[in-house]
Motif scaffolding. Structure first.
Motif, PDB file in Angstrom:
ATOM      1  N   VAL A  38       0.816  -1.097   0.066  1.00 21.78           N
ATOM      2  CA  VAL A  38       0.024  -0.010   0.066  1.00 21.78           C
ATOM      3  C   VAL A  38       0.798   1.358   0.013  1.00 21.78           C
ATOM      4  O   VAL A  38       1.930   1.378   0.889  1.00 21.78           O
ATOM      5  CB  VAL A  38      -0.838   0.105   1.224  1.00 21.78           C
ATOM      6  N   THR A  39       0.728   2.042  -0.810  1.00 19.20           N
ATOM      7  CA  THR A  39       1.426   3.423  -0.813  1.00 19.20           C
ATOM      8  C   THR A  39       0.291   4.580  -0.907  1.00 19.20           C
ATOM      9  O   THR A  39      -0.929   4.440  -1.424  1.00 19.20           O
ATOM     10  CB  THR A  39       2.055   3.618  -2.249  1.00 19.20           C
ATOM     11  N   ALA A  79       1.603   0.858   5.391  1.00 20.76           N
ATOM     12  CA  ALA A  79       1.804   1.380   4.182  1.00 20.76           C
ATOM     13  C   ALA A  79       3.148   2.392   4.012  1.00 20.76           C
ATOM     14  O   ALA A  79       3.547   2.837   5.186  1.00 20.76           O
ATOM     15  CB  ALA A  79       0.522   2.484   3.926  1.00 20.76           C
ATOM     16  N   ARG A  80       3.434   2.520   2.912  1.00 19.27           N
ATOM     17  CA  ARG A  80       4.625   3.614   2.704  1.00 19.27           C
ATOM     18  C   ARG A  80       4.018   4.868   2.262  1.00 19.27           C
ATOM     19  O   ARG A  80       3.005   5.057   1.483  1.00 19.27           O
ATOM     20  CB  ARG A  80       5.483   3.035   1.531  1.00 19.27           C
ATOM     21  N   LEU A  81       4.417   5.800   2.838  1.00 24.49           N
ATOM     22  CA  LEU A  81       4.075   7.296   2.669  1.00 24.49           C
ATOM     23  C   LEU A  81       4.947   8.033   1.700  1.00 24.49           C
ATOM     24  O   LEU A  81       6.140   8.197   2.105  1.00 24.49           O
ATOM     25  CB  LEU A  81       3.884   7.969   3.800  1.00 24.49           C
ATOM     26  N   ILE A  82       4.180   8.619   0.786  1.00 20.87           N
ATOM     27  CA  ILE A  82       5.394   9.195  -0.272  1.00 20.87           C
ATOM     28  C   ILE A  82       4.603  10.714  -0.196  1.00 20.87           C
ATOM     29  O   ILE A  82       3.550  11.019  -0.697  1.00 20.87           O
ATOM     30  CB  ILE A  82       5.115   8.805  -1.702  1.00 20.87           C
ATOM     31  N   GLU A 463       9.657   3.224   3.648  1.00 23.26           N
ATOM     32  CA  GLU A 463       9.109   2.541   2.463  1.00 23.26           C
ATOM     33  C   GLU A 463       9.010   3.428   1.176  1.00 23.26           C
ATOM     34  O   GLU A 463       8.680   2.610   0.053  1.00 23.26           O
ATOM     35  CB  GLU A 463       7.794   1.757   2.831  1.00 23.26           C
ATOM     36  N   ASP A 464       9.240   4.632   1.486  1.00 22.15           N
ATOM     37  CA  ASP A 464       9.430   5.565   0.151  1.00 22.15           C
ATOM     38  C   ASP A 464      10.580   5.206  -0.332  1.00 22.15           C
ATOM     39  O   ASP A 464      11.923   5.667   0.084  1.00 22.15           O
ATOM     40  CB  ASP A 464       9.207   6.763   0.481  1.00 22.15           C
TER      41      ASP A 464
END
Length: 731
Positions: A38-39, A79-82, A463-464
Motif C-alpha cells: 500500500v502506498t 503502508a509507505r507514505l510518499i 518504505e518510500d
C-alpha cells in the motif's frame, strides 16, 4: 523451518489523504490483505479534518487539533507514505506522476484529493485573495492576518465571497475571532451573488442572519465581484467593500490536473464514478470524496459522504485486489448538518427542520472529536507472543516489550564489538594502501592520484524507496566529503523484500532515480552494483573519491580548534519512536527532508578543516571521540549549542532510545551530559552532519556561511590539550 514472508504481488496506491482514504488506511491496518503493498501519496505529512475548520478559525481549536497524522497512520497501516503532490494519472500505463519525484506504478489506485476554492477568473484574486480550500493555506494566512490585525499592523477588515453555508460559517468564525482579539472596530462582509444566503432551509437562513447581526457581519446580496485589490473588493454595483483579507468560498472547484488528465471528467472537472466508486470506464481506478461525482446519486460536496464511503471503498479495494465481488455505495438522501455560528453555538438542520442552540455546538464538537479520536488513538495491535520455550537471553534482547530493532544507523553493530573485530584484521603491508581501519574511508595511492574508498549500507527506515535512496546516498557520501574528496564512482547494493517482478521493476526504478538525483549533481557516476531479494529491504553504496593533496583525517586537530557541526542530532531517537507510532509526523517529515539534503557544498566550505568526520551510527559523542583519540586531545562541548531536530528532545525525555544507544554511551562516555539532551549525544545518526575541527578565528564566519547555504550549522565546542575525553561545559 521458519515460514518465509508472503511475496508482495500487487500495488495499491491511495492518491490523497482525504477522509475516506484515512479511514481506509485505518481499516487496512486492522485487517490488511496479505501480498499487497500500500502506498499513500499526499503533499504533506498531515491531512486536515475540514469539519473542525470553522472552530479553528474562530479560535476554539488549535491548528494541530485538525490534523490527521499520516506518518503515524501509514506506519499503523503498514503502508509507505510518499510526500509529494500528484500531478497526473496515466490509466493505461497505470502510473501516478508526483511533482519532483517522477512516477509511481499501481495495479489498483484510488483518488481522494478533495477540491479547492480558488477563483482565478476574478481579476486580482490570485494576488490578493485566498480560497477557503486548500484548508492549510487558508488557515495559515488567516492566523498571520489575525496576529497582525491584533497588533495594529493592518486594518481588521475581512470579506468573504460566497454566501452559502460554508461562506457564512467562515464569516461568522472570523468575526468572532476579530471581535475577541481586536474589538468592535473589526469589519466582516459576506458577499453573495444571489438575493439571499443560499442555505436551502428558510429557518437555517434566519438563524445565520441572526448570528451575523449579533457579530456585526454585513451581508451584500445580489452582488457581483468584478475585481479584488489589496484593500478592497470591487462590486459591479455599489460602493467597494473594504477588505485586507479576502476569502473565496463561492464554490467547489476540481483540481486542474484532474481536468487535464486523460481520465473521464464532468464538464466542471470531477471524476464520475459508478455505484461501486470505480471511475467510469476504468476498473483499476476508484475515486471518492469531493473530487468524485456520483451520477447515479448526486450529492452536495460534504465530508459526511466521504466518511460514509470509507468502509465501502476499503471492501471494494480489497475485493479488486483479491478477485472478490464489489459492493454498491448508497449515500443517504439527507444528513444531519451541524453549522457553527462563530462562538460556541451551532445550528442543526435535518428533515427540513433547523434548531440553533449552544447544546448543538457541544453535539457537533462531540461528533468531530469522536471522528478525530479514531486517528489520535489508533488501536493497539498486540504483537505475537514469544515462542515457549526460547533460548536463554532472547527475552533480554527483546527488552521485555518486543521493541522493534531500529533501522538506519540505529541497527549498527556496537562500536566496542566493531573495534574488537577491526583490531584482529591482518595487514598485508602494501605501500599503496595509505590508511588502516579507523578513519572514515580508506586512502589508496593509484598511480599519481590519491583515491578514497568507502562502503555503507542501511536497513530501511522508510518504505518510500526514492526518499530512502536519497538519504542512503547522502549518508554514504558523508565519508567521502569528510575526507575532503570529490565523489567519483558509486556501486549500488540493494536487497528487496520478496515481491513479484512488476513490483521489483517499480522499486528499482524509484531507488535508482532517488540515488541518481544525489550522485549526479555531486559528480559521482553510478557504474553498477548488485541486487537480491531477502527478508527486508537494505540499501548500500560503495563509493570512491579523488583527493587533491592530503585527505582530511580525524588525526589533524589542534588544541584550541573550534568544533562545527553542520546539522542537528536526534534522528535515531525520532526514527525509533516513529517505528512505534510515537513521533509527530510533521517532525519526521522535516527531519527526513534535512537528511535527504546533500552536504557537498558544506564540505567544500570546510575544506580547510584540520580534522573532520561525519556523525553517523556511533553518535556525536562517538565520532567526536574518534577525533579526540586520533588527535590525542580532549573536547569541551557546549551542550545547549548543539542543534537538535524538532521533537527529538521530547521523545528522548519520554525514554525513547535507539537499539545501539547503550553501546554508544559505553564506548564514548561524556562527563556532565545530563538529561535528555545529554542522552542525544549518544544517539545514532543516519545521514548526520559533518563535524569539523577548524581554526577558532574562522569558526563563526564558517558557521554563518554554512547557514547561508541552508545548513543548520553551529559552533558546539572546543578541542583542548589533554588525554582523549569529552566533557560538557556551560557557556
Amino acid at each position: 523451518m521458519m515460514p518465509m514472508p508472503l511475496p508482495l504481488t500487487r500495488d495499491l496506491v491511495l492518491i490523497g489523504g482525504g477522509h475516506a482514504h484515512a479511514l481506509v488506511a485505518r481499516m487496512w491496518g486492522m485487517k490488511p490483505l496479505p501480498g499487497v503493498r500500500v502506498t499513500l501519496i499526499n503533499p504533506g505529512p498531515t491531512a486536515p479534518y475540514s469539519g473542525m475548520l470553522p472552530g479553528h478559525i474562530a479560535g476554539h481549536y488549535t491548528r494541530d487539533a485538525l490534523d490527521i497524522d499520516l506518518v503515524k497512520l501509514a506506519r499503523f497501516a503498514g503502508a509507505r507514505l510518499i510526500l509529494g503532490a500528484a500531478t497526473a494519472i496515466d490509466p493505461v500505463a497505470k502510473t501516478v506522476t508526483i511533482a519532483g519525484r517522477g512516477q509511481v506504478g499501481y495495479d489498483i489506485a484510488s483518488v481522494d484529493v478533495g477540491i479547492h476554492a480558488e477563483m482565478p477568473a476574478i481579476p486580482g484574486f490570485s494576488d490578493h485573495a485566498t480560497g477557503a480550500k486548500p484548508l492549510d493555506t487558508y488557515a495559515a494566512r488567516w492566523r498571520d492576518f489575525l496576529a497582525r490585525a491584533a497588533a495594529g499592523e493592518v486594518a481588521p477588515e475581512v470579506a468573504v465571497i460566497g454566501g452559502g453555508v460554508a461562506g457564512s460559517e467562515l464569516a461568522l468564525a472570523m468575526a468572532h475571532a476579530l471581535r475577541r482579539d481586536v474589538g468592535p472596530a473589526a469589519r466582516v462582509a459576506l458577499i453573495e451573488a444571489e438575493a439571499d444566503i443560499t442555505a436551502n432551509n428558510p429557518a437555517t437562513r434566519r438563524h445565520l442572519a441572526d448570528a451575523m447581526e449579533r457579530l456585526g457581519v454585513t451581508l451584500h446580496t445580489s452582488a457581483t465581484v468584478t475585481r479584488i485589490e489589496a484593500d478592497r473588493v470591487l462590486l459591479a454595483s455599489g460602493a467597494p467593500v473594504r477588505s485586507h483579507f479576502t476569502v473565496g468560498a463561492a464554490g467547489a472547484f476540481a483540481h486542474g490536473w484532474l481536468a487535464d488528465s486523460p481520465l473521464p471528467t464532468t464538464p466542471d472537472g470531477f471524476l464520475p464514478v459508478d455505484e461501486t466508486l470505480r471511475v467510469a470506464g476504468h476498473d483499476s481506478l476508484f475515486a471518492v470524496g469531493d473530487c468524485a461525482h456520483m451520477p447515479h446519486a448526486p450529492r452536495p460536496k460534504a465530508g459526511v459522504f466521504a466518511v460514509r464511503a470509507g468502509p465501502v471503498l476499503y471492501r471494494n479495494l480489497a475485493a479488486s485486489l483479491s478477485g472478490g465481488a464489489l459492493r454498491a455505495f448508497r449515500p443517504q438522501k439527507d444528513y444531519l448538518k451541524l453549522v457553527s455560528l462563530g462562538g460556541k453555538a451551532a445550528l442543526a438542520e435535518k428533515w427540513g427542520k433547523s434548531l440553533a442552540a449552544p447544546v448543538m455546538w457541544r453535539w457537533k464538537d462531540r461528533i468531530d472529536q469522536k471522528f478525530m479520536d479514531k486517528f489520535r488513538h489508533l488501536p493497539e495491535m498486540t504483537p505475537p507472543a514469544l515462542p515457549d520455550p526460547v533460548a536463554l537471553g532472547v527475552a533480554e534482547e527483546m527488552a521485555g516489550n518486543h521493541k522493534p530493532l531500529c533501522a538506519g544507523c540505529g541497527a549498527k553493530v556496537g562500536p566496542g564489538t566493531l573495534a574488537h573485530a577491526l583490531a584482529t584484521l591482518p595487514r598485508s603491508g602494501r605501500d599503496d594502501v595509505l590508511s588502516g581501519p579507523g578513519d572514515d574511508a580508506a586512502v589508496l595511492q593509484v598511480g599519481g592520484a590519491t583515491q578514497v574508498i568507502t562502503t555503507d549500507h542501511l536497513r530501511a527506515f522508510s518504505e518510500d524507496h526514492g526518499l530512502f535512496a536519497r538519504i542512503a546516498a547522502v549518508h554514504a557520501l558523508g565519508d567521502i566529503w569528510a575526507m575532503g574528496a570529490s565523489p567519483q564512482a558509486a556501486l549500488v547494493s540493494v536487497i528487496l523484500p520478496r515481491m513479484a517482478e512488476p513490483l521489483q521493476a517499480r522499486s528499482m526504478a524509484e531507488i535508482m532515480q532517488g540515488a541518481g538525483e544525489v550522485f549526479g549533481p555531486e559528480g559521482a557516476e553510478v557504474v553498477g552494483g548488485h541486487s537480491s531479494m531477502g527478508a527486508e529491504m537494505t540499501l548500500g553504496f560503495t563509493l570512491t573519491g579523488l583527493v587533491e593533496g592530503a585527505p582530511i583525517s580525524t588525526a589533524g586537530a589542534r588544541a584550541g580548534d573550534a568544533l562545527i557541526l553542520t546539522r542537528p542530532i536526534g534522528s535515531g531517537t525520532i526514527l525509533a519512536a516513529e517505528m512505534q507510532g510515537k513521533a509527530a509526523g510533521a517532525d519526521v517529515a522535516a527531519m527526513l527532508a534535512v537528511m535527504a539534503t546533500p552536504q557537498g557544498d558544506a564540505a567544500r566550505l570546510l575544506a580547510g578543516a584540520h580534522a573532520m568526520t561525519d556523525v553517523t551510527g556511533f553518535g556525536l559523542a562517538g565520532h567526536l571521540m574518534a577525533i579526540c583519540a586520533a588527535s590525542k586531545l580532549g573536547a569541551e562541548v557546549q551542550l545547549d549549542a548543539v542543534p537538535v531536530y524538532a521533537g527529538a528532545l521530547d521523545l528522548a525525555s519520554a525514554g525513547h532510545r535507539s537499539s545501539i544507544f547503550a553501546a554508544n554511551r559505553a564506548a564514548a562516555p561524556v562527563s556532565g551530559a545530563e538529561g535528555a539532551l545529554g542522552a542525544l549525544l549518544h544517539d545514532p545518526q543516519t545521514s548526520g552532519g559533518l563535524l569539523a575541527a577548524v581554526d577558532p578565528d574562522q569558526a563563526f564566519g564558517l558557521a554563518m556561511e554554512l547557514r547561508a547555504a541552508g545548513h543548520q550549522a553551529a559552533v558546539i565546542g572546543t578541542l583542548v590539550a589533554g588525554p582523549p575525553m569529552i566533557r560538557c561545559v556551560s557557556p
